[in-house]
Write a protein that holds these residues in place. Structure first.
Motif, PDB file in Angstrom:
ATOM      1  N   ASN A  29      -1.888  -5.582  -4.515  1.00 16.45           N
ATOM      2  CA  ASN A  29      -2.669  -6.435  -3.616  1.00 16.45           C
ATOM      3  C   ASN A  29      -3.084  -5.666  -2.358  1.00 16.45           C
ATOM      4  OD1 ASN A  29      -0.394  -6.386  -1.986  1.00 16.45           O
ATOM      5  ND2 ASN A  29       0.245  -8.455  -2.488  1.00 16.45           N
ATOM      6  N   LYS A  30      -3.742  -6.348  -1.437  1.00 18.56           N
ATOM      7  CA  LYS A  30      -4.264  -5.704  -0.219  1.00 18.56           C
ATOM      8  C   LYS A  30      -3.158  -5.142   0.664  1.00 18.56           C
ATOM      9  CE  LYS A  30      -8.535  -8.305   0.173  1.00 18.56           C
ATOM     10  NZ  LYS A  30      -9.303  -9.272   0.963  1.00 18.56           N
ATOM     11  N   GLU A  31      -1.968  -5.732   0.588  1.00 21.36           N
ATOM     12  CA  GLU A  31      -0.839  -5.266   1.401  1.00 21.36           C
ATOM     13  C   GLU A  31      -0.142  -4.054   0.780  1.00 21.36           C
ATOM     14  OE1 GLU A  31      -1.037  -8.776   0.615  1.00 21.36           O
ATOM     15  OE2 GLU A  31      -2.211  -8.914   2.464  1.00 21.36           O
ATOM     16  N   GLY A  32      -0.579  -3.645  -0.410  1.00 23.20           N
ATOM     17  CA  GLY A  32       0.018  -2.497  -1.078  1.00 23.20           C
ATOM     18  C   GLY A  32       1.236  -2.843  -1.914  1.00 23.20           C
ATOM     19  N   GLU A  33       1.455  -4.136  -2.173  1.00 21.97           N
ATOM     20  CA  GLU A  33       2.576  -4.566  -3.003  1.00 21.97           C
ATOM     21  C   GLU A  33       2.161  -4.532  -4.470  1.00 21.97           C
ATOM     22  OE1 GLU A  33       2.904  -8.434  -1.341  1.00 21.97           O
ATOM     23  OE2 GLU A  33       4.211  -7.792   0.301  1.00 21.97           O
ATOM     24  N   VAL A  34       3.019  -3.968  -5.306  1.00 24.99           N
ATOM     25  CA  VAL A  34       2.748  -3.878  -6.739  1.00 24.99           C
ATOM     26  C   VAL A  34       3.615  -4.911  -7.448  1.00 24.99           C
ATOM     27  CG1 VAL A  34       2.840  -2.380  -8.758  1.00 24.99           C
ATOM     28  CG2 VAL A  34       2.200  -1.432  -6.541  1.00 24.99           C
TER      29      VAL A  34
END
Length: 99
Positions: A29-34
């Motif tokens: 996602n945009k926050e860099g969470e996979v």
């Protein structure tokens, strides 16, 4: 009866084109969470991996999602992915391939 088009996606580990129902989507996602996307509808950058335990283990060994998403993915995520794929394989054996 009309033949329906089967959506195909590329398995990020093997590079093969496989029907979408035989793959699991992993999304950043945009926050860099996979995370694993069982619905296939989460927003963000997606990559697909086949529903085979060996493929998920190879993805962990080769750090495939680190390269695909350009960030360091934690080992816990790979372990969760392997467990999810294993669960889906066993579920398919019990209930058939209908999701």
């Amino acid at each position: 009866m009309v033949q329906r088009k089967i959506p195909m996606r590329k398995d990020i580990v093997s590079g093969e084109m496989i029907p979408k129902k035989q793959l699991v989507r992993v999304v950043k996602n945009k926050e860099g969470e996979v995370s694993i996307d069982p619905t296939g509808k989460k927003s963000g950058r997606g990559a697909y991996i086949s529903l085979e335990v060996q493929t998920a283990e190879k993805a962990k060994k080769d750090r495939t999602f680190d390269k695909a998403f350009g960030l360091k993915v934690q080992d816990e995520f790979y372990d969760e992915l392997i467990a999810y794929v294993d669960h889906q394989v066993e579920r398919a054996k019990l209930f058939g391939n209908d999701k």
